[in-house]
Design a protein around this motif. Structure first.
Motif, PDB file in Angstrom:
ATOM      1  N   UNK A  85     -86.338 -18.827  41.026  1.00  0.00           N
ATOM      2  CA  UNK A  85     -86.816 -17.349  41.151  1.00  0.00           C
ATOM      3  C   UNK A  85     -88.150 -16.885  41.640  1.00  0.00           C
ATOM      4  N   UNK A  97     -80.167 -17.202  29.804  1.00  0.00           N
ATOM      5  CA  UNK A  97     -80.872 -16.299  28.932  1.00  0.00           C
ATOM      6  C   UNK A  97     -79.642 -15.284  28.441  1.00  0.00           C
ATOM      7  N   UNK A 213     -75.373  -9.006  33.441  1.00  0.00           N
ATOM      8  CA  UNK A 213     -76.761  -8.920  34.303  1.00  0.00           C
ATOM      9  C   UNK A 213     -76.748  -8.860  35.705  1.00  0.00           C
ATOM     10  N   UNK A 216     -76.304  -5.038  36.071  1.00  0.00           N
ATOM     11  CA  UNK A 216     -77.549  -4.336  35.990  1.00  0.00           C
ATOM     12  C   UNK A 216     -78.628  -4.387  37.274  1.00  0.00           C
TER      13      UNK A 216
ATOM     14  N   UNK B 212     -78.714  -0.714  27.923  1.00  0.00           N
ATOM     15  CA  UNK B 212     -78.149  -1.971  28.365  1.00  0.00           C
ATOM     16  C   UNK B 212     -78.883  -2.621  29.589  1.00  0.00           C
ATOM     17  N   UNK B 213     -79.614  -1.668  30.464  1.00  0.00           N
ATOM     18  CA  UNK B 213     -80.283  -2.165  31.455  1.00  0.00           C
ATOM     19  C   UNK B 213     -81.474  -2.575  30.968  1.00  0.00           C
ATOM     20  N   UNK B 215     -82.267  -4.168  28.404  1.00  0.00           N
ATOM     21  CA  UNK B 215     -82.152  -5.194  27.670  1.00  0.00           C
ATOM     22  C   UNK B 215     -81.961  -6.131  28.612  1.00  0.00           C
ATOM     23  N   UNK B 216     -81.291  -6.189  29.563  1.00  0.00           N
ATOM     24  CA  UNK B 216     -81.122  -7.163  30.755  1.00  0.00           C
ATOM     25  C   UNK B 216     -82.239  -7.491  31.701  1.00  0.00           C
ATOM     26  N   UNK B 217     -83.019  -6.222  31.810  1.00  0.00           N
ATOM     27  CA  UNK B 217     -84.265  -6.436  32.609  1.00  0.00           C
ATOM     28  C   UNK B 217     -85.465  -6.991  31.600  1.00  0.00           C
ATOM     29  N   UNK B 219     -84.702  -9.465  29.749  1.00  0.00           N
ATOM     30  CA  UNK B 219     -84.236 -10.724  29.831  1.00  0.00           C
ATOM     31  C   UNK B 219     -84.874 -11.456  31.250  1.00  0.00           C
ATOM     32  N   UNK B 220     -84.399 -10.454  32.150  1.00  0.00           N
ATOM     33  CA  UNK B 220     -84.842 -10.908  33.641  1.00  0.00           C
ATOM     34  C   UNK B 220     -86.255 -11.150  33.868  1.00  0.00           C
ATOM     35  N   UNK B 221     -87.002 -10.256  33.333  1.00  0.00           N
ATOM     36  CA  UNK B 221     -88.561 -10.424  33.594  1.00  0.00           C
ATOM     37  C   UNK B 221     -89.155 -11.165  32.658  1.00  0.00           C
ATOM     38  N   UNK B 222     -88.404 -11.626  31.470  1.00  0.00           N
ATOM     39  CA  UNK B 222     -88.943 -12.125  30.160  1.00  0.00           C
ATOM     40  C   UNK B 222     -90.158 -11.651  29.546  1.00  0.00           C
ATOM     41  N   UNK B 224     -89.137  -9.985  26.435  1.00  0.00           N
ATOM     42  CA  UNK B 224     -88.666  -9.476  25.197  1.00  0.00           C
ATOM     43  C   UNK B 224     -89.743  -9.844  24.348  1.00  0.00           C
ATOM     44  N   UNK B 225     -89.799  -9.054  23.300  1.00  0.00           N
ATOM     45  CA  UNK B 225     -90.735  -9.177  22.102  1.00  0.00           C
ATOM     46  C   UNK B 225     -90.267 -10.206  21.027  1.00  0.00           C
TER      47      UNK B 225
END
Lengths: 264, 264
Positions: A85, A97, A213, A216, B212-213, B215-217, B219-222, B224-225
């Motif tokens: 990535x 994830x 994912x 999105x 929804x988007x 939540x996915x982003x 995850x993707x960009x790591x 999350x709190x």
């Protein structure tokens, strides 16, 4: 708008479970798939080797002009997702994830099981990701080294498969309310796994979750394919026998597929 | 893992419909919200002004150390999403692509209605995004300039509202099977809108789809709190009267909220 295909890689045929879900949710997108069946399973291999093999597949997909790469393999994701990535300038998705998030949403008693290859399980990555997001989750992991060879040899419903699945999963029965299928090969064994675990256990298909994912990120990076173009230009490559791969792929995807042998 | 808050902006209280959905799906995340009620509605304003006002809110949110910015306003998304996304080094989401995608998935007869502010409708952005993804869709758009003022004045169920919604939507009744609520204020009028359109018409809440988007982003960009930290540190700011904003926010979010007045 970007009409290039999406690239998928896996140690073998397991990533087809992700492709099947993709074709259901995003039927207009084109797929290029590479499965390294000649060197499957990846699970018992050392990390450095998995890293090399995965990069070989990534580089192969890049020659096919893909707009996104999906590591449709939990083992490859565990070892090398962050590195790939970081290095590519197209989006790169893994399957861990999405599976971890879905498990957290699904569990009712905070008891999550994770099954995967020896490498995925020993990396502890599902436990790490799940407990980072939700520290109160109890995660029980179990390596299932015999499952990938069963699937790669197209033993999906045989009595041998039933016996192996039953004996392998026994330690988890009654212990978890949600089970992450932490290997993209495992959904091919889903009916047997569900039968062994019992009907109340929710099975999380990490690959299918990953397609949400993909959708999105296609939106976010504005990479959707126009629906004006029919999405029938899928290409499949395997490092092993093309006919064996096609037999599994056609059954699983419920369509005829064009498979080419390739040396990496 | 990133424990900074997510920033939301809107011309007024409409973006609270996105926040409500966020608190349902991702209750551990923190929110910083800015609503420009003093200058709402944005819909009839010239694009250049909407651009300036939106950038003022973006810059305000950046002073609050947010990890992601959500343009929880269709009008702002239509005018300036791509520009803001290109200029910031944190992810920036709009509400239009998620709404457009959801409408394509929902429609059964390829007949999609879109309602929004005059600016959103005259920009043609929903029609453009929907038909780019799915050229065979018939998209009928309708500007509803009276809806935002109704919501901003907390007229959610009055007979005036019912009359205005009925008269405004009359041209769409019977013509579409799916209706995109292309303004984040409109879900506050959802029961009346559903009643006018009829029970078989699927209403798409662009803001809820956007979560929804998010939540996915995350995850993707790591980003999350960690769930170790309770998600109760939400902050709301308005350019108009804090008490009026709080009255709507507390009813809509079903919790007490802390609102501060701010000048941009």
């Amino acid at each position: 708008m970007d009409n290039r295909p999406i690239g998928f890689l896996d140690s073998g045929v397991g990533g087809l479970t992700v492709v099947r879900e993709l074709l259901r949710q995003l039927p207009h997108e084109d797929v290029v798939y590479i499965g390294d069946s000649a060197r499957a399973p990846y699970g018992p291999r050392p990390a450095e080797q998995i890293r090399d093999y995965t990069w070989q597949m990534v580089n192969f997909l890049l020659t096919k002009n893909v707009k996104m790469i999906v590591l449709a393999c939990n083992t490859a994701t565990a070892v090398v997702w962050e590195e790939v990535k970081a290095k590519l300038d197209i989006p790169v998705l893994g399957v861990i994830l999405p599976g971890a998030s879905a498990a957290i949403k699904s569990t009712t008693h905070q008891k999550i099981g994770v099954i995967g290859t020896p490498m995925t399980v020993s990396s502890g990555i599902y436990q790490e990701k799940i407990q980072h997001l939700a520290p109160d989750m109890e995660v029980t992991s179990l390596a299932c080294p015999k499952f990938v060879p069963l699937v790669e040899s197209n033993e999906l419903t045989s009595s041998v498969s039933k016996k192996v699945v039953y004996e392998t999963l026994k330690p988890l029965v009654g212990k978890v309310d949600t089970l992450v299928l932490g290997c993209t090969h495992y959904p091919l064994l889903k009916p047997i796994i569900q039968n062994v675990m019992g009907p109340s256990v929710k099975l999380i298909d990490s690959g299918a979750e990953c397609v949400r994912d993909i959708s999105v990120l296609l939106n976010y990076f504005e990479l959707n394919k126009s629906r004006e173009l029919a999405g029938q230009n899928h290409r499949f490559y395997t490092t092993a026998n093309a006919n064996s791969f096609a037999a599994i792929a056609e059954k699983w995807l419920e369509r005829s597929v064009n498979v080419e042998h390739v040396n990496l």
